[in-house]
Design a protein around this motif. Sequence first.
Motif, PDB file in Angstrom:
ATOM      1  N   ALA A  50       0.756  -1.279   0.136  1.00  0.00           N
ATOM      2  CA  ALA A  50       0.034   0.056  -0.034  1.00  0.00           C
ATOM      3  C   ALA A  50       0.801   1.284   0.161  1.00  0.00           C
ATOM      4  N   LEU A  51       2.236   1.196   0.100  1.00  0.00           N
ATOM      5  CA  LEU A  51       3.167   2.281   0.261  1.00  0.00           C
ATOM      6  C   LEU A  51       3.047   3.145  -1.118  1.00  0.00           C
ATOM      7  N   THR A  52       3.186   4.243  -1.105  1.00  0.00           N
ATOM      8  CA  THR A  52       3.666   4.879  -2.318  1.00  0.00           C
ATOM      9  C   THR A  52       4.985   5.015  -2.728  1.00  0.00           C
ATOM     10  N   ASP A  53       5.221   5.253  -4.024  1.00  0.00           N
ATOM     11  CA  ASP A  53       6.753   5.084  -4.763  1.00  0.00           C
ATOM     12  C   ASP A  53       7.414   5.873  -3.952  1.00  0.00           C
ATOM     13  N   ASP A  54       6.874   6.909  -3.240  1.00  0.00           N
ATOM     14  CA  ASP A  54       7.921   8.190  -2.424  1.00  0.00           C
ATOM     15  C   ASP A  54       8.125   7.475  -1.223  1.00  0.00           C
ATOM     16  N   GLN A  55       7.337   6.708  -0.758  1.00  0.00           N
ATOM     17  CA  GLN A  55       7.392   6.067   0.669  1.00  0.00           C
ATOM     18  C   GLN A  55       8.527   4.844   0.283  1.00  0.00           C
ATOM     19  N   LYS A  57      10.740   4.495  -1.887  1.00  0.00           N
ATOM     20  CA  LYS A  57      11.809   5.337  -2.043  1.00  0.00           C
ATOM     21  C   LYS A  57      12.749   5.532  -0.849  1.00  0.00           C
ATOM     22  N   ARG A  63       9.394  -0.554  -6.401  1.00  0.00           N
ATOM     23  CA  ARG A  63       7.804  -1.109  -6.589  1.00  0.00           C
ATOM     24  C   ARG A  63       7.967  -2.696  -6.729  1.00  0.00           C
TER      25      ARG A  63
END
Length: 76
Positions: A50-55, A57, A63
Motif C-alpha cells: 500500500a506504500l506510495t513510490d515516494d515512501q 524510495k 515497486r
Amino acid sequence: MVTIDTFRIAKIAEAFLPGRAAGWRGVAAMVSEGLATMAAKRRSRRALLALTDDQLKDIGLSRADAHREGLRPFWD
C-alpha cells in the motif's frame, strides 16, 4: 529439515519432558505464538504493497521489490 525447524521440534519435545509443567499448554502457547508471528508477517507485507513510490524510495525499495515481498506467503 532446516536448522530452525530442528530447534522448533526440540522446543516442543522439551515441553513434554518429565517434571515439566508446560505440557500441552506450552505447546499451545508455542502454536499461538507461531500463528501470531505469521499474521504479523502477512499484515506488514500487505502494508508494504500500500506504500506510495515516494515512501518506498525513502526505505530504499523499488515497486518491484515491494511487490515481490508483498506477495510472499505468510509462512515464508
